[in-house]
Design a protein around this motif. Structure first.
Motif, short mmCIF file in Angstrom:
data_model
loop_
_atom_site.label_atom_id
_atom_site.label_comp_id
_atom_site.label_asym_id
_atom_site.label_seq_id
_atom_site.Cartn_x
_atom_site.Cartn_y
_atom_site.Cartn_z
N GLY A 152 28.93 22.67 -30.58
CA GLY A 152 29.87 21.91 -29.76
C GLY A 152 30.68 22.83 -28.88
O GLY A 152 31.53 23.58 -29.38
N GLY A 185 32.88 22.18 -26.34
CA GLY A 185 33.90 21.48 -25.57
C GLY A 185 35.16 22.32 -25.47
O GLY A 185 35.10 23.55 -25.42
N GLY A 186 36.33 21.66 -25.46
CA GLY A 186 37.58 22.37 -25.29
C GLY A 186 37.85 23.40 -26.36
O GLY A 186 38.20 24.55 -26.07
N THR A 239 34.70 26.09 -26.70
CA THR A 239 34.69 27.09 -25.63
C THR A 239 35.72 28.17 -25.89
O THR A 239 35.46 29.37 -25.70
CB THR A 239 34.95 26.43 -24.26
N SER A 265 24.54 21.79 -29.01
CA SER A 265 24.97 20.42 -29.32
C SER A 265 23.95 19.50 -28.69
O SER A 265 23.11 19.93 -27.88
CB SER A 265 26.38 20.13 -28.78
N ASP A 317 25.92 21.48 -22.20
CA ASP A 317 25.83 21.83 -20.79
C ASP A 317 25.43 23.30 -20.72
O ASP A 317 26.27 24.20 -20.86
CB ASP A 317 27.19 21.59 -20.11
N HIS A 319 27.33 25.48 -18.21
CA HIS A 319 28.67 25.84 -18.68
C HIS A 319 28.59 26.93 -19.74
O HIS A 319 29.38 27.88 -19.73
CB HIS A 319 29.37 24.61 -19.25
N HIS A 323 32.51 22.24 -33.86
CA HIS A 323 33.55 21.75 -32.95
C HIS A 323 33.04 20.51 -32.22
O HIS A 323 32.75 20.56 -31.03
CB HIS A 323 33.96 22.85 -31.97
N LEU A 324 32.93 19.41 -32.96
CA LEU A 324 32.44 18.15 -32.43
C LEU A 324 33.39 17.03 -32.79
O LEU A 324 34.12 17.11 -33.79
CB LEU A 324 31.06 17.83 -33.01
N LYS A 325 33.37 15.97 -32.00
CA LYS A 325 34.10 14.76 -32.37
C LYS A 325 33.29 13.98 -33.40
O LYS A 325 32.05 13.97 -33.36
CB LYS A 325 34.34 13.89 -31.13
N SER A 365 36.80 20.55 -37.47
CA SER A 365 36.67 19.32 -36.68
C SER A 365 36.95 18.09 -37.54
O SER A 365 38.07 17.61 -37.57
CB SER A 365 35.28 19.24 -36.06
#
Length: 321
Positions: free
Chosen positions: A155, A157-158, A161, A178, A182, A185, A209-211, A238
Protein backbone atom coordinates in the motif's frame (compact mmCIF):
# COMPACT_ATOMS: atom_id res chain seq x y z
CA UNK A 1 -32.31 26.41 16.36
CA UNK A 2 -31.57 22.88 17.63
CA UNK A 3 -31.00 22.81 21.38
CA UNK A 4 -27.87 21.04 22.59
CA UNK A 5 -28.62 19.41 25.92
CA UNK A 6 -26.44 16.39 26.63
CA UNK A 7 -23.10 15.78 24.89
CA UNK A 8 -20.99 12.65 25.33
CA UNK A 9 -17.31 12.45 24.37
CA UNK A 10 -16.44 8.77 23.95
CA UNK A 11 -13.32 6.69 24.46
CA UNK A 12 -11.08 9.40 25.86
CA UNK A 13 -8.59 6.77 27.01
CA UNK A 14 -5.97 9.27 28.18
CA UNK A 15 -8.47 11.64 29.83
CA UNK A 16 -7.29 14.59 27.72
CA UNK A 17 -10.25 15.58 25.53
CA UNK A 18 -11.05 18.67 27.58
CA UNK A 19 -7.51 19.97 27.06
CA UNK A 20 -7.70 20.09 23.27
CA UNK A 21 -10.71 22.35 22.73
CA UNK A 22 -12.50 25.14 24.58
CA UNK A 23 -15.61 23.24 25.54
CA UNK A 24 -16.76 26.19 27.68
CA UNK A 25 -18.05 27.71 24.42
CA UNK A 26 -20.91 25.21 24.43
CA UNK A 27 -24.25 26.71 25.51
CA UNK A 28 -24.45 27.17 29.29
CA UNK A 29 -27.30 24.66 29.53
CA UNK A 30 -25.23 21.88 27.95
CA UNK A 31 -24.30 18.90 30.09
CA UNK A 32 -20.94 17.51 28.92
CA UNK A 33 -19.92 13.95 29.85
CA UNK A 34 -16.52 12.46 29.08
CA UNK A 35 -16.24 8.66 28.99
CA UNK A 36 -12.70 7.36 29.43
CA UNK A 37 -13.31 3.62 29.12
CA UNK A 38 -14.43 1.46 26.24
CA UNK A 39 -18.17 0.86 26.50
CA UNK A 40 -18.00 -2.75 25.30
CA UNK A 41 -20.59 -4.48 23.16
CA UNK A 42 -23.69 -3.05 21.45
CA UNK A 43 -26.02 -3.50 24.44
CA UNK A 44 -23.58 -1.69 26.71
CA UNK A 45 -23.19 1.11 24.17
CA UNK A 46 -26.95 1.54 23.91
CA UNK A 47 -27.44 1.54 27.68
CA UNK A 48 -24.71 4.13 28.23
CA UNK A 49 -25.60 6.49 25.39
CA UNK A 50 -29.40 6.42 25.32
CA UNK A 51 -29.77 9.83 27.10
CA UNK A 52 -27.46 11.82 24.80
CA UNK A 53 -28.52 13.96 21.87
CA UNK A 54 -24.93 14.60 20.73
CA UNK A 55 -22.12 12.02 20.67
CA UNK A 56 -18.48 12.61 19.78
CA UNK A 57 -16.79 9.38 18.67
CA UNK A 58 -13.02 8.99 18.50
CA UNK A 59 -12.29 7.32 15.19
CA UNK A 60 -13.56 3.71 15.17
CA UNK A 61 -13.15 2.92 18.86
CA UNK A 62 -16.94 2.54 19.25
CA UNK A 63 -19.05 1.11 16.44
CA UNK A 64 -22.40 2.58 15.42
CA UNK A 65 -24.13 0.04 13.17
CA UNK A 66 -27.80 0.43 12.34
CA UNK A 67 -28.78 -1.85 15.23
CA UNK A 68 -27.21 0.60 17.69
CA UNK A 69 -28.29 3.82 15.97
CA UNK A 70 -31.92 2.67 15.83
CA UNK A 71 -31.96 2.27 19.63
CA UNK A 72 -30.61 5.72 20.50
CA UNK A 73 -33.89 7.67 20.41
CA UNK A 74 -32.44 10.98 21.57
CA UNK A 75 -29.45 11.10 19.22
CA UNK A 76 -29.51 14.00 16.76
CA UNK A 77 -25.84 14.66 16.00
CA UNK A 78 -23.05 12.08 15.76
CA UNK A 79 -19.58 13.55 15.33
CA UNK A 80 -16.66 11.38 14.29
CA UNK A 81 -13.07 12.48 14.40
CA UNK A 82 -11.62 12.14 10.93
CA UNK A 83 -13.35 12.68 7.58
CA UNK A 84 -14.65 9.09 7.30
CA UNK A 85 -15.56 6.34 9.74
CA UNK A 86 -16.17 2.77 8.59
CA UNK A 87 -17.67 1.90 12.00
CA UNK A 88 -20.65 4.24 11.51
CA UNK A 89 -23.63 3.27 9.36
CA UNK A 90 -24.11 6.73 7.89
CA UNK A 91 -27.06 5.61 5.78
CA UNK A 92 -28.91 4.34 8.85
CA UNK A 93 -28.23 7.61 10.66
CA UNK A 94 -29.44 9.64 7.71
CA UNK A 95 -32.63 7.57 7.54
CA UNK A 96 -33.27 8.40 11.20
CA UNK A 97 -32.66 12.11 10.59
CA UNK A 98 -29.39 12.06 12.52
CA UNK A 99 -26.64 14.35 11.24
CA UNK A 100 -23.18 12.77 11.02
CA UNK A 101 -20.33 15.27 10.92
CA UNK A 102 -16.61 14.60 10.56
CA UNK A 103 -13.43 16.53 11.14
CA UNK A 104 -10.33 17.23 9.12
CA UNK A 105 -7.99 14.29 8.69
CA UNK A 106 -4.92 13.84 10.85
CA UNK A 107 -2.51 11.07 11.69
CA UNK A 108 -0.84 10.18 8.39
CA UNK A 109 2.57 11.43 9.47
CA UNK A 110 2.23 10.16 13.03
CA UNK A 111 1.25 6.68 11.82
CA UNK A 112 4.26 6.57 9.53
CA UNK A 113 6.46 7.60 12.46
CA UNK A 114 5.01 4.90 14.70
CA UNK A 115 5.63 2.35 11.96
CA UNK A 116 9.33 3.12 12.20
CA UNK A 117 9.18 2.93 15.99
CA UNK A 118 7.93 -0.64 15.67
CA UNK A 119 10.50 -1.55 13.01
CA UNK A 120 13.37 -0.29 15.14
CA UNK A 121 11.97 -1.84 18.31
CA UNK A 122 11.92 -5.26 16.62
CA UNK A 123 15.17 -4.95 14.69
CA UNK A 124 17.13 -3.93 17.77
CA UNK A 125 15.07 -5.74 20.46
CA UNK A 126 14.50 -2.43 22.24
CA UNK A 127 11.76 -3.61 24.67
CA UNK A 128 13.78 -6.68 25.71
CA UNK A 129 16.98 -4.68 26.18
CA UNK A 130 15.12 -2.02 28.16
CA UNK A 131 13.82 -4.70 30.52
CA UNK A 132 17.28 -6.23 30.71
CA UNK A 133 18.94 -2.99 31.80
CA UNK A 134 16.30 -2.49 34.50
CA UNK A 135 16.84 -6.07 35.69
CA UNK A 136 20.61 -5.68 35.87
CA UNK A 137 21.50 -7.44 32.60
CA UNK A 138 23.71 -6.05 29.86
CA UNK A 139 23.45 -6.77 26.12
CA UNK A 140 21.25 -9.82 25.76
CA UNK A 141 20.54 -9.62 22.03
CA UNK A 142 22.26 -9.02 18.69
CA UNK A 143 20.43 -6.54 16.47
CA UNK A 144 20.11 -6.42 12.72
CA UNK A 145 21.08 -3.74 10.22
CA UNK A 146 18.41 -2.03 8.17
CA UNK A 147 20.85 -0.47 5.72
CA UNK A 148 20.97 -2.73 2.67
CA UNK A 149 17.93 -4.73 3.76
CA UNK A 150 14.71 -4.90 1.72
CA UNK A 151 11.60 -3.08 2.89
CA UNK A 152 8.33 -4.33 1.38
CA UNK A 153 5.52 -1.78 1.54
CA UNK A 154 1.99 -3.07 0.99
CA UNK A 155 0.00 0.00 0.00
CA UNK A 156 1.77 3.11 -1.25
CA UNK A 157 -0.73 5.78 -0.27
CA UNK A 158 -0.18 8.66 2.14
CA UNK A 159 1.28 6.61 4.99
CA UNK A 160 3.00 3.99 2.85
CA UNK A 161 4.78 6.61 0.77
CA UNK A 162 6.14 8.32 3.88
CA UNK A 163 7.33 5.00 5.28
CA UNK A 164 8.98 4.17 1.96
CA UNK A 165 10.84 7.48 1.84
CA UNK A 166 12.26 6.89 5.32
CA UNK A 167 13.33 3.42 4.25
CA UNK A 168 15.17 4.93 1.33
CA UNK A 169 16.87 7.40 3.69
CA UNK A 170 18.10 4.45 5.77
CA UNK A 171 19.65 2.93 2.66
CA UNK A 172 17.09 0.18 2.27
CA UNK A 173 15.98 -1.38 -0.99
CA UNK A 174 12.28 -0.49 -1.04
CA UNK A 175 9.67 -2.42 -3.02
CA UNK A 176 5.91 -2.08 -3.01
CA UNK A 177 2.72 -3.86 -4.01
CA UNK A 178 -1.00 -3.29 -3.82
CA UNK A 179 -3.90 -4.35 -5.97
CA UNK A 180 -4.03 -0.95 -7.68
CA UNK A 181 -0.46 0.25 -7.24
CA UNK A 182 0.47 3.34 -9.25
CA UNK A 183 3.77 2.12 -10.71
CA UNK A 184 4.70 5.58 -11.96
CA UNK A 185 4.23 7.06 -8.49
CA UNK A 186 6.24 4.21 -6.96
CA UNK A 187 9.21 4.78 -9.24
CA UNK A 188 9.00 8.54 -8.68
CA UNK A 189 9.65 8.01 -4.95
CA UNK A 190 12.43 5.49 -5.57
CA UNK A 191 10.34 2.38 -4.97
CA UNK A 192 10.31 -0.71 -7.19
CA UNK A 193 6.87 -2.18 -8.02
CA UNK A 194 6.78 -5.96 -7.55
CA UNK A 195 4.22 -8.73 -7.27
CA UNK A 196 2.71 -9.58 -3.93
CA UNK A 197 4.48 -12.94 -3.96
CA UNK A 198 7.89 -11.39 -4.64
CA UNK A 199 7.42 -8.77 -1.95
CA UNK A 200 6.56 -11.36 0.69
CA UNK A 201 9.25 -13.83 -0.33
CA UNK A 202 12.15 -11.39 -0.56
CA UNK A 203 11.56 -8.63 2.00
CA UNK A 204 13.35 -8.40 5.33
CA UNK A 205 10.58 -6.15 6.64
CA UNK A 206 6.99 -6.18 5.39
CA UNK A 207 4.78 -3.27 6.43
CA UNK A 208 1.04 -2.93 5.76
CA UNK A 209 -0.56 0.41 4.82
CA UNK A 210 -4.03 -0.22 3.39
CA UNK A 211 -7.56 0.82 4.22
CA UNK A 212 -9.78 -1.91 5.62
CA UNK A 213 -12.44 -3.01 3.15
CA UNK A 214 -14.12 -6.18 1.98
CA UNK A 215 -11.26 -6.53 -0.51
CA UNK A 216 -8.45 -6.12 2.03
CA UNK A 217 -9.93 -8.12 4.92
CA UNK A 218 -7.78 -11.24 5.32
CA UNK A 219 -5.44 -10.04 2.58
CA UNK A 220 -2.48 -11.71 4.29
CA UNK A 221 -3.44 -15.26 5.20
CA UNK A 222 -1.67 -18.49 6.03
CA UNK A 223 -0.33 -19.11 2.52
CA UNK A 224 0.92 -15.52 2.25
CA UNK A 225 2.74 -15.66 5.58
CA UNK A 226 4.30 -18.96 4.54
CA UNK A 227 6.05 -17.12 1.73
CA UNK A 228 7.91 -14.88 4.17
CA UNK A 229 11.48 -15.58 5.21
CA UNK A 230 11.94 -17.13 8.68
CA UNK A 231 13.74 -13.99 9.88
CA UNK A 232 11.38 -11.48 8.25
CA UNK A 233 9.47 -8.92 10.30
CA UNK A 234 5.81 -8.01 9.73
CA UNK A 235 4.48 -4.58 10.75
CA UNK A 236 0.79 -3.63 10.82
CA UNK A 237 -0.27 -0.11 11.74
CA UNK A 238 -3.35 -0.08 9.46
CA UNK A 239 -6.17 -2.35 10.65
CA UNK A 240 -6.02 -5.71 12.40
CA UNK A 241 -8.33 -7.70 10.10
CA UNK A 242 -6.11 -7.07 7.05
CA UNK A 243 -3.86 -9.80 8.45
CA UNK A 244 -5.38 -13.14 9.44
CA UNK A 245 -4.58 -13.05 13.14
CA UNK A 246 -4.92 -16.79 13.68
CA UNK A 247 -2.44 -17.45 10.88
CA UNK A 248 -0.01 -14.82 12.16
CA UNK A 249 -0.12 -16.22 15.69
CA UNK A 250 0.54 -19.70 14.32
CA UNK A 251 3.52 -18.45 12.30
CA UNK A 252 5.00 -16.67 15.32
CA UNK A 253 4.53 -19.67 17.60
CA UNK A 254 6.04 -21.98 14.98
CA UNK A 255 8.97 -19.64 14.38
CA UNK A 256 8.36 -19.43 10.63
CA UNK A 257 8.65 -15.63 10.65
CA UNK A 258 11.04 -13.51 12.66
CA UNK A 259 8.61 -11.24 14.49
CA UNK A 260 5.69 -8.85 14.30
CA UNK A 261 5.14 -5.25 15.33
CA UNK A 262 1.44 -4.56 15.76
CA UNK A 263 -0.51 -1.42 16.58
CA UNK A 264 -3.91 -2.74 15.49
CA UNK A 265 -6.04 -5.79 16.27
CA UNK A 266 -9.35 -7.33 15.26
CA UNK A 267 -10.74 -6.65 18.73
CA UNK A 268 -9.78 -3.43 20.48
CA UNK A 269 -8.99 -2.88 23.29
CA UNK A 270 -7.39 -6.31 23.58
CA UNK A 271 -9.37 -8.62 25.88
CA UNK A 272 -7.60 -9.75 29.05
CA UNK A 273 -7.33 -13.29 27.69
CA UNK A 274 -6.11 -12.28 24.21
CA UNK A 275 -3.43 -14.63 22.89
CA UNK A 276 -1.53 -11.59 21.68
CA UNK A 277 -0.55 -10.77 25.25
CA UNK A 278 1.69 -13.83 25.30
CA UNK A 279 2.73 -13.97 21.65
CA UNK A 280 6.48 -14.51 21.09
CA UNK A 281 8.78 -12.11 19.20
CA UNK A 282 6.28 -9.29 19.14
CA UNK A 283 6.20 -5.60 19.95
CA UNK A 284 2.65 -4.48 20.69
CA UNK A 285 1.23 -0.97 20.97
CA UNK A 286 -2.43 -0.02 21.68
CA UNK A 287 -3.46 1.61 18.37
CA UNK A 288 -1.29 4.67 18.88
CA UNK A 289 -0.74 5.49 15.20
CA UNK A 290 -2.84 8.66 15.18
CA UNK A 291 -2.58 9.41 18.91
CA UNK A 292 -0.49 12.58 19.06
CA UNK A 293 -1.08 16.08 20.38
CA UNK A 294 -1.18 17.44 16.85
CA UNK A 295 -3.90 15.03 15.75
CA UNK A 296 -5.95 15.57 18.91
CA UNK A 297 -5.75 19.34 18.40
CA UNK A 298 -7.40 18.89 15.01
CA UNK A 299 -9.90 16.24 16.06
CA UNK A 300 -11.31 17.83 19.20
CA UNK A 301 -11.29 21.45 18.01
CA UNK A 302 -13.11 20.43 14.83
CA UNK A 303 -15.56 18.27 16.79
CA UNK A 304 -16.48 21.26 18.95
CA UNK A 305 -16.85 23.38 15.82
CA UNK A 306 -19.20 20.74 14.38
CA UNK A 307 -21.39 20.87 17.48
CA UNK A 308 -21.57 24.67 17.53
CA UNK A 309 -22.40 24.77 13.82
CA UNK A 310 -25.19 22.25 14.34
CA UNK A 311 -26.54 24.27 17.27
CA UNK A 312 -26.59 27.33 15.00
CA UNK A 313 -28.69 25.41 12.48
CA UNK A 314 -25.87 25.17 9.93
CA UNK A 315 -24.21 21.72 10.16
CA UNK A 316 -20.74 21.45 8.63
CA UNK A 317 -18.56 18.62 7.33
CA UNK A 318 -21.66 16.43 6.98
CA UNK A 319 -20.91 12.84 5.97
CA UNK A 320 -23.08 11.13 3.38
CA UNK A 321 -23.44 7.41 2.56
Amino acid sequence: MPEIRRVAILDDYQGVALQYADWSTLPDSTELTVLTKSLGGPEDVIAALEPFDVIVAMRERTAFPAAVIDRLPNLRLLVTTGPVNAAIDVAAAQQRGIVVSGTRGAGLISTAELTWSLIHALARSVPAEDRGVREGAWQRTVGRDLHGARLGVIGLGGVGTRVARVGRAFGMDVVAWSAHLDAEHARAVGVTPVTKRELLATSDVVTVHLKLSARTTGLLGRDDLALMRPDALLINTSRGPIVNEEALLAALNAGTIGGAGLDVYSTEPLPADSPWRGAPRTVLTPHLGYVTAGAYDVFYSDALEDILAYAAGEPIRVLTP
